[in-house]
Design a protein around this motif. Structure first.
Motif, PDB file in Angstrom:
ATOM      1  N   LEU C 235      -2.600  45.599  53.112  1.00 21.54           N
ATOM      2  CA  LEU C 235      -3.357  44.385  52.799  1.00 21.54           C
ATOM      3  C   LEU C 235      -4.531  44.702  51.873  1.00 21.54           C
ATOM      4  CD1 LEU C 235      -3.214  42.624  56.239  1.00 21.54           C
ATOM      5  CD2 LEU C 235      -2.089  41.941  54.148  1.00 21.54           C
ATOM      6  N   ILE C 236      -5.224  45.820  52.125  1.00 16.21           N
ATOM      7  CA  ILE C 236      -6.365  46.158  51.262  1.00 16.21           C
ATOM      8  C   ILE C 236      -5.891  46.349  49.826  1.00 16.21           C
ATOM      9  CG2 ILE C 236      -8.059  47.957  50.763  1.00 16.21           C
ATOM     10  CD1 ILE C 236      -8.347  48.355  53.758  1.00 16.21           C
ATOM     11  N   ASN C 237      -4.818  47.125  49.647  1.00 18.09           N
ATOM     12  CA  ASN C 237      -4.331  47.383  48.291  1.00 18.09           C
ATOM     13  C   ASN C 237      -3.829  46.114  47.629  1.00 18.09           C
ATOM     14  OD1 ASN C 237      -4.577  50.188  47.537  1.00 18.09           O
ATOM     15  ND2 ASN C 237      -3.328  50.609  49.324  1.00 18.09           N
ATOM     16  N   ALA C 238      -3.135  45.263  48.397  1.00 13.41           N
ATOM     17  CA  ALA C 238      -2.594  44.041  47.811  1.00 13.41           C
ATOM     18  C   ALA C 238      -3.721  43.096  47.412  1.00 13.41           C
ATOM     19  CB  ALA C 238      -1.641  43.365  48.790  1.00 13.41           C
ATOM     20  N   VAL C 239      -4.773  42.996  48.242  1.00 11.18           N
ATOM     21  CA  VAL C 239      -5.869  42.088  47.907  1.00 11.18           C
ATOM     22  C   VAL C 239      -6.634  42.610  46.695  1.00 11.18           C
ATOM     23  CG1 VAL C 239      -8.007  41.061  48.739  1.00 11.18           C
ATOM     24  CG2 VAL C 239      -6.051  41.175  50.244  1.00 11.18           C
ATOM     25  N   LEU C 240      -6.858  43.940  46.636  1.00 15.51           N
ATOM     26  CA  LEU C 240      -7.547  44.493  45.466  1.00 15.51           C
ATOM     27  C   LEU C 240      -6.750  44.213  44.199  1.00 15.51           C
ATOM     28  CD1 LEU C 240      -8.952  47.940  46.655  1.00 15.51           C
ATOM     29  CD2 LEU C 240     -10.246  45.916  46.032  1.00 15.51           C
ATOM     30  N   ALA C 241      -5.425  44.394  44.273  1.00 17.86           N
ATOM     31  CA  ALA C 241      -4.589  44.122  43.093  1.00 17.86           C
ATOM     32  C   ALA C 241      -4.630  42.639  42.749  1.00 17.86           C
ATOM     33  CB  ALA C 241      -3.157  44.573  43.351  1.00 17.86           C
ATOM     34  N   ALA C 242      -4.692  41.778  43.782  1.00 15.94           N
ATOM     35  CA  ALA C 242      -4.767  40.340  43.523  1.00 15.94           C
ATOM     36  C   ALA C 242      -6.088  39.979  42.862  1.00 15.94           C
ATOM     37  CB  ALA C 242      -4.611  39.563  44.827  1.00 15.94           C
ATOM     38  N   TYR C 243      -7.175  40.651  43.263  1.00 15.31           N
ATOM     39  CA  TYR C 243      -8.458  40.427  42.592  1.00 15.31           C
ATOM     40  C   TYR C 243      -8.347  40.826  41.130  1.00 15.31           C
ATOM     41  CZ  TYR C 243     -10.974  39.762  47.036  1.00 15.31           C
ATOM     42  OH  TYR C 243     -11.426  39.290  48.233  1.00 15.31           O
ATOM     43  N   ASN C 244      -7.602  41.901  40.865  1.00 11.73           N
ATOM     44  CA  ASN C 244      -7.496  42.397  39.499  1.00 11.73           C
ATOM     45  C   ASN C 244      -6.785  41.400  38.592  1.00 11.73           C
ATOM     46  OD1 ASN C 244      -7.816  44.337  37.461  1.00 11.73           O
ATOM     47  ND2 ASN C 244      -5.712  45.015  37.747  1.00 11.73           N
ATOM     48  N   ILE C 245      -5.757  40.727  39.119  1.00 15.15           N
ATOM     49  CA  ILE C 245      -5.035  39.783  38.264  1.00 15.15           C
ATOM     50  C   ILE C 245      -5.547  38.369  38.471  1.00 15.15           C
ATOM     51  CG2 ILE C 245      -2.943  41.173  38.113  1.00 15.15           C
ATOM     52  CD1 ILE C 245      -1.725  39.574  40.275  1.00 15.15           C
ATOM     53  N   THR C 246      -6.671  38.226  39.137  1.00  8.95           N
ATOM     54  CA  THR C 246      -7.299  36.928  39.415  1.00  8.95           C
ATOM     55  C   THR C 246      -6.286  35.883  39.885  1.00  8.95           C
ATOM     56  OG1 THR C 246      -7.197  36.339  37.088  1.00  8.95           O
ATOM     57  CG2 THR C 246      -9.291  37.197  37.895  1.00  8.95           C
ATOM     58  N   GLY C 247      -5.465  36.270  40.842  1.00 10.06           N
ATOM     59  CA  GLY C 247      -4.682  35.289  41.568  1.00 10.06           C
ATOM     60  C   GLY C 247      -3.277  35.027  41.086  1.00 10.06           C
ATOM     61  N   THR C 248      -3.067  34.839  39.790  1.00 11.78           N
ATOM     62  CA  THR C 248      -1.719  34.470  39.358  1.00 11.78           C
ATOM     63  C   THR C 248      -1.257  35.368  38.220  1.00 11.78           C
ATOM     64  OG1 THR C 248      -2.569  32.902  37.757  1.00 11.78           O
ATOM     65  CG2 THR C 248      -2.072  32.048  39.938  1.00 11.78           C
ATOM     66  N   ILE C 249       0.059  35.572  38.154  1.00 12.73           N
ATOM     67  CA  ILE C 249       0.648  36.395  37.090  1.00 12.73           C
ATOM     68  C   ILE C 249       2.110  35.984  36.973  1.00 12.73           C
ATOM     69  CG2 ILE C 249       1.271  38.287  38.648  1.00 12.73           C
ATOM     70  CD1 ILE C 249       0.425  40.195  36.341  1.00 12.73           C
ATOM     71  N   GLU C 250       2.667  36.113  35.772  1.00 16.72           N
ATOM     72  CA  GLU C 250       4.059  35.701  35.582  1.00 16.72           C
ATOM     73  C   GLU C 250       5.051  36.834  35.781  1.00 16.72           C
ATOM     74  OE1 GLU C 250       5.398  33.665  32.131  1.00 16.72           O
ATOM     75  OE2 GLU C 250       3.839  32.170  32.285  1.00 16.72           O
ATOM     76  N   GLY C 251       4.579  38.058  35.702  1.00 17.78           N
ATOM     77  CA  GLY C 251       5.492  39.194  35.793  1.00 17.78           C
ATOM     78  C   GLY C 251       5.112  40.242  34.766  1.00 17.78           C
ATOM     79  N   PRO C 252       6.004  41.199  34.527  1.00 17.42           N
ATOM     80  CA  PRO C 252       5.643  42.311  33.640  1.00 17.42           C
ATOM     81  C   PRO C 252       5.404  41.903  32.182  1.00 17.42           C
ATOM     82  CG  PRO C 252       7.928  42.462  34.353  1.00 17.42           C
ATOM     83  CD  PRO C 252       7.301  41.401  35.166  1.00 17.42           C
ATOM     84  N   HIS C 253       5.815  40.674  31.801  1.00 22.42           N
ATOM     85  CA  HIS C 253       5.607  40.274  30.404  1.00 22.42           C
ATOM     86  C   HIS C 253       4.278  39.560  30.211  1.00 22.42           C
ATOM     87  CE1 HIS C 253       7.327  37.007  32.665  1.00 22.42           C
ATOM     88  NE2 HIS C 253       6.944  36.150  31.755  1.00 22.42           N
ATOM     89  N   ASP C 254       3.576  39.287  31.317  1.00 23.24           N
ATOM     90  CA  ASP C 254       2.308  38.569  31.251  1.00 23.24           C
ATOM     91  C   ASP C 254       1.225  39.477  30.653  1.00 23.24           C
ATOM     92  OD1 ASP C 254      -0.272  37.459  32.142  1.00 23.24           O
ATOM     93  OD2 ASP C 254       0.983  36.051  33.242  1.00 23.24           O
ATOM     94  N   PRO C 255       0.363  38.940  29.766  1.00 21.04           N
ATOM     95  CA  PRO C 255      -0.715  39.782  29.231  1.00 21.04           C
ATOM     96  C   PRO C 255      -1.601  40.393  30.321  1.00 21.04           C
ATOM     97  CG  PRO C 255      -0.609  37.696  28.053  1.00 21.04           C
ATOM     98  CD  PRO C 255       0.390  37.608  29.156  1.00 21.04           C
ATOM     99  N   LYS C 256      -1.730  39.701  31.446  1.00 26.58           N
ATOM    100  CA  LYS C 256      -2.563  40.241  32.524  1.00 26.58           C
ATOM    101  C   LYS C 256      -1.999  41.546  33.084  1.00 26.58           C
ATOM    102  CE  LYS C 256      -4.276  35.932  34.540  1.00 26.58           C
ATOM    103  NZ  LYS C 256      -4.144  35.129  35.770  1.00 26.58           N
ATOM    104  N   PHE C 257      -0.677  41.761  32.874  1.00 22.14           N
ATOM    105  CA  PHE C 257      -0.055  42.967  33.412  1.00 22.14           C
ATOM    106  C   PHE C 257      -0.733  44.218  32.877  1.00 22.14           C
ATOM    107  CE2 PHE C 257       3.276  46.248  33.361  1.00 22.14           C
ATOM    108  CZ  PHE C 257       3.587  46.268  34.713  1.00 22.14           C
ATOM    109  N   LYS C 258      -1.260  44.123  31.644  1.00 21.64           N
ATOM    110  CA  LYS C 258      -1.876  45.297  31.006  1.00 21.64           C
ATOM    111  C   LYS C 258      -3.141  45.734  31.716  1.00 21.64           C
ATOM    112  CE  LYS C 258       0.013  44.537  26.420  1.00 21.64           C
ATOM    113  NZ  LYS C 258       0.421  43.124  26.513  1.00 21.64           N
TER     114      LYS C 258
END
Lengths: 302, 287, 286
Positions: C235-258
């Motif tokens: 849960l800690i790792n998943a929440v930290l990663a969720a903070y990093n992408i600010t909640g939403t992402i489309e997948g590996p093609h999303d600019p946020k993936f970088k």
């Protein structure tokens, strides 16, 4: 699991899958009646846009954490009652009953809290909504909790999974909420809340908050939403969660002994590829049959 | 929701709640230590103080969540609660190894873990939220204290020894071997405490957010959630400790829950725009 | 709503000073672990950090649209990213832990891959049903809002985007991203669990608390402790990663993936820290 007949294990696997299917269907209908999960944002938004409504607004938490609690608590109480030398069936029923009480309490406080905080926009608290919707969601919740806790009990006792009952409850509770919200939410959020919008297209962002508030006769309440989502979103969520549980256990029971564990991996990969192929097929099918919304353009002009 | 929820106006300042919650929680946890002073073999009648410690910590925690989530952290309110308990459970279990110093050690360890996690979120992930580090420290401490309180409620003690010692009733039927399976850790009732706290900490703010948020209503709801969680843990404790001691916890939790639940209804009625029974949607001008 | 308004604010930029401090802290933590636990603890800690990295990296693949996805306003799965990843990862942990338990001579690699496949299978079924509901329930084809052409299949996207939305459903690249995310999550969760379990099974019987128990007697304690720690760290790792992408992402093609490199640094520090605390429980009995 070496000394248990394989037929018995396959039977338990099928039973667990069936219980999971029931649980998934009841879970989704429960959350749709309660407007829990992501469609909740629209129920919350509507009064701010001037659309006062009579929809239940039960924002306990997102579906995965909330269902994580219900299933873990049901399993924990059942475990504690079994530790008191109670019959397992009675213990599970009693544990799930008490958990349903907790779910009901959280539902009422969530509705009262959210609605009272919307006083600025004139959204009233409807006591009749509280009384009739909470009981219906509790009934659905009991079905889902009982089915999932029983499934966890079977996995632990009959199939010999090493995790204790409450930990299995935590794992499958979160997975149940994740599968149910992923599958069921769009159908309720788009298709029911925005019934008046164009079919076969997403809701334009400009229409946000303009949810349907009137029914065939009179004013819509969340029970009408339950009738609607029970037709597709509920069963689809049920099949989704049922397949997850069934295939996960099935591949372990039958193929784990093959090749020191590699059998289960190969079968799992094959299943993933099959699902990917079906998904790709329906995606292409939809592109062909529904067609593009606008003429294809070489450069981004829209 | 992109709309920044307004900063707290009036009401009790956050630091007052912080100090009261921390002190009350620690004092209540230490009161469960009275169980060891009882004559040997007598039931842990003071276990219920553990539940009260969890209630106090959750009361404080709901306000911390409000404090942090006012800034719009980009993902849901519930995830903050999960993070709180994810770090709290690690600090709390390590602290149980320190005997009578466990509650204090839990606070210190949770503060260290929280500080590093907050630094990581704010600086490495670049969230740049002013209250982030402080809030994550507070939430890790709250997570540890709630879990320790509920564990003390269920076993009568907060040391590792009491958390792994099994139920007095034989679960597996083998009497000469210590029954570790029937304990808080062995049966993983800790997972139940984890989820009970994880929902109870975020629910008050999640359920009360909106333009007409009021502090007293949210804090009463926090107490209600706390007592409800305590009630559930108390029911589970019947399977682990003496029935009489467990029933004391059940009765106290139930009375506290009834009182706060009723009070929350009154406060919701006070704040609501209207309190209607079987009435249609009111006509609003312009629609 | 947030998903539509949000633009990558700070991009993929790394904060070098903070990252440097973090890595120094991490090295100190590894040193502390070796000092109090010796080689067995060191190996386990490294395994835990690798598991944490797998989880944090995997979360970035999972296509999550949040609330707008439920209205067909944005592509992705309509739920929260941290909890969806947790659902998949814990389903993988279920499979991996079981695979470890039923084998007489369990192999770490096999168990971890089994966990990964379990997570991937969960995501494959879920993603398929998302598209099923969109296509057969709502009559909406899948379209991405972030790219013009699906990088895997070459399908053009903008003309399948209905008016006034950011796209909807799961294009094939998002489906594949979801499966990859589930695989990483499941493998990471299983790896953390098994690393902790091995140390606990080794050390717990030697503790004075368990003087009469023996290896079989402490097994429930070892499994429960490892399980609840694995869930907590997940849960800690998943929440930290969720903070990093600010909640939403489309997948590996999303600019946020970088943005993933900084999530990896964050996750390494967080996992190292939690791993030290979780392992120390058997090494510092007072």
């Amino acid at each position: 699991m070496a000394d248990i007949p394989l037929v018995f294990e396959i039977g338990i696997t099928a039973m667990a899958g069936a219980l999971a299917t029931i649980a998934g269907a009841a879970e989704d209908v429960e959350s749709d009646i309660g407007s829990q999960g992501d469609p909740n944002s629209q129920v919350q938004l509507a009064p701010q846009m001037g659309y006062i409504h009579r929809i239940f607004n039960k924002a306990i938490a997102g579906e995965p954490p909330a269902w994580g609690l219900w299933i873990t608590l049901g399993a924990g109480l059942a475990w504690a009652f079994m530790a008191m030398s109670m019959n397992p069936i009675l213990a599970i029923i009693l544990g799930c009953g008490i958990t349903t009480f907790v779910q009901g309490v959280y539902s009422t406080t969530a509705y009262l809290g959210r609605t009272a905080s919307l006083a600025k926009f004139g959204q009233p608290v409807y006591i009749d909504i509280l009384k009739s919707m909470t009981t219906v969601t509790m009934a659905h919740a009991f079905v889902a909790i009982f089915a999932t806790v029983s499934m966890c009990f079977l996995i632990n006792t009959a199939l010999g999974h090493p995790f204790p009952l409450p930990l299995l409850g935590l794992v499958w509770g979160i997975a149940l909420g994740a599968a149910g919200s992923a599958t069921g939410n769009p159908y309720y959020g788009k298709e029911r809340q925005y019934q008046t919008q164009k079919f076969g297209a997403g809701v334009p962002i400009a229409a946000s908050g303009n949810i349907v508030r009137y029914a065939e006769a009179g004013e819509r309440n969340s029970l009408d939403n339950g009738f609607f989502t029970a037709k597709l979103a509920g069963p689809a969520s049920g099949v989704c969660f049922g397949l997850i549980v069934f295939l996960e256990i099935w591949r372990t029971i039958l193929f784990e002994p093959i090749g020191a564990g590699w059998g289960a991996i190969v079968v799992g990969v094959i299943m993933i590829i099959i699902f990917a192929a079906i998904d790709r097929y329906i995606e292409v099918w939809a592109r062909k049959n529904y067609g593009p919304y606008t003429a294809p353009v070489a450069e981004a002009s829209s | 929701m992109t709309v920044k929820i307004e900063v707290i106006q009036g009401g009790v300042p956050h630091n007052t709640i912080l100090v009261k919650g921390l002190v009350a929680s620690l004092v209540f946890i230490y009161l469960t230590y009275l169980n060891t002073l009882l004559p040997a073999g007598s039931p842990p009648y003071f276990a219920f103080f553990g539940g009260l410690a969890a209630v106090a910590a959750l009361w404080w925690g709901s306000h911390t969540i409000k404090h942090l989530c006012s800034y719009g952290i980009g993902t849901g309110v519930p995830s903050a609660g999960m993070m709180s308990f994810g770090s709290g459970v690690i600090a709390m279990l390590l602290a149980t190894q320190f005997g009578v110093g466990a509650p204090i050690v839990a606070v210190v360890l949770a503060a260290v873990i929280g500080a590093i996690l907050g630094f990581v979120a704010n600086n490495v992930l670049g969230m740049k939220i002013p209250v982030m580090i402080q809030s994550i420290i507070e939430m890790a401490i709250i997570g540890a204290l709630v879990l320790m309180g509920l564990a003390a409620l269920m076993t009568g003690g907060f040391t590792f020894q009491s958390l792994v010692t099994g139920a007095s009733l034989p679960l597996a039927g083998i009497l000469n071997v210590p029954n570790y399976m029937g304990s808080v850790i062995g049966g993983c009732l800790l997972a139940v405490a984890f989820m009970l706290g994880g929902i109870a900490i975020q629910h008050p703010f999640n359920a009360c957010l909106g333009p007409n948020w009021t502090q007293d209503r949210m804090l009463i709801l926090a107490l209600e959630c706390g007592f409800l969680s305590m009630l559930m843990a108390a029911i589970m404790s019947i399977g682990l400790i003496d029935t009489g001691a467990a029933l004391i916890s059940v009765i106290i939790a139930f009375l506290g829950w009834i009182y706060t639940y009723d009070l929350f209804f009154k406060l919701a009625k006070r704040d609501a725009a209207a309190w209607l029974d079987s009435k249609p949607i009111p006509e609003v001008e312009g629609h | 709503m947030t998903a539509i308004a949000a633009k990558p604010a700070s991009g993929a930029s790394l904060n070098p000073v903070a990252s440097g401090i973090g890595i120094v802290v991490l090295i100190i933590l590894i040193g502390i672990m070796y000092a109090i636990g010796g080689q067995i603890a060191l190996i386990a800690l490294i395994g835990i950090i690798v598991g944490g990295l797998l989880i944090a990296f995997g979360v970035h693949f999972v296509p999550v649209g949040g609330a707008p996805a439920a209205m067909g306003q944005a592509p992705g799965i309509a739920t929260g990213v941290a909890m969806l990843a947790a659902g998949a990862g814990l389903a993988g942990l279920f499979g991996g832990a079981w695979a470890w338990a039923v084998q007489t001579n369990p192999d770490l690699l096999v168990a971890v891959i089994t966990g990964g496949v379990g997570g991937g299978l969960m995501m494959a079924i879920t993603c398929f049903f998302v598209n099923f509901i969109y296509i057969f329930g709502m009559g909406i084809p899948a379209a991405s809002g972030k790219v013009k052409v699906d990088p895997l299949t070459g399908d053009t996207q903008p003309e399948f985007k209905s008016q006034g939305t950011e796209g909807h459903g799961l294009p094939f690249i998002s489906f594949v991203g979801g499966v990859i995310g589930g695989i990483f999550g499941g493998a990471g969760g299983t790896l953390i669990y098994l690393m902790l379990l091995n140390v606990y099974q080794e050390v717990l019987p030697k503790m004075t608390v368990f003087d009469k128990a023996g290896a079989a007697g402490v097994l429930p304690i070892a499994i429960s402790l490892a399980g609840i720690f694995a869930v907590g760290m997940f849960l800690i790792n998943a929440v930290l990663a969720a903070y990093n992408i600010t909640g939403t992402i489309e997948g590996p093609h999303d600019p946020k993936f970088k943005r993933f490199p900084r999530a990896l640094i964050a996750s390494a520090i967080a996992s190292g820290l939690c791993g030290v605390a979780a392992l120390a429980i058997v090494f510092v009995p007072v």
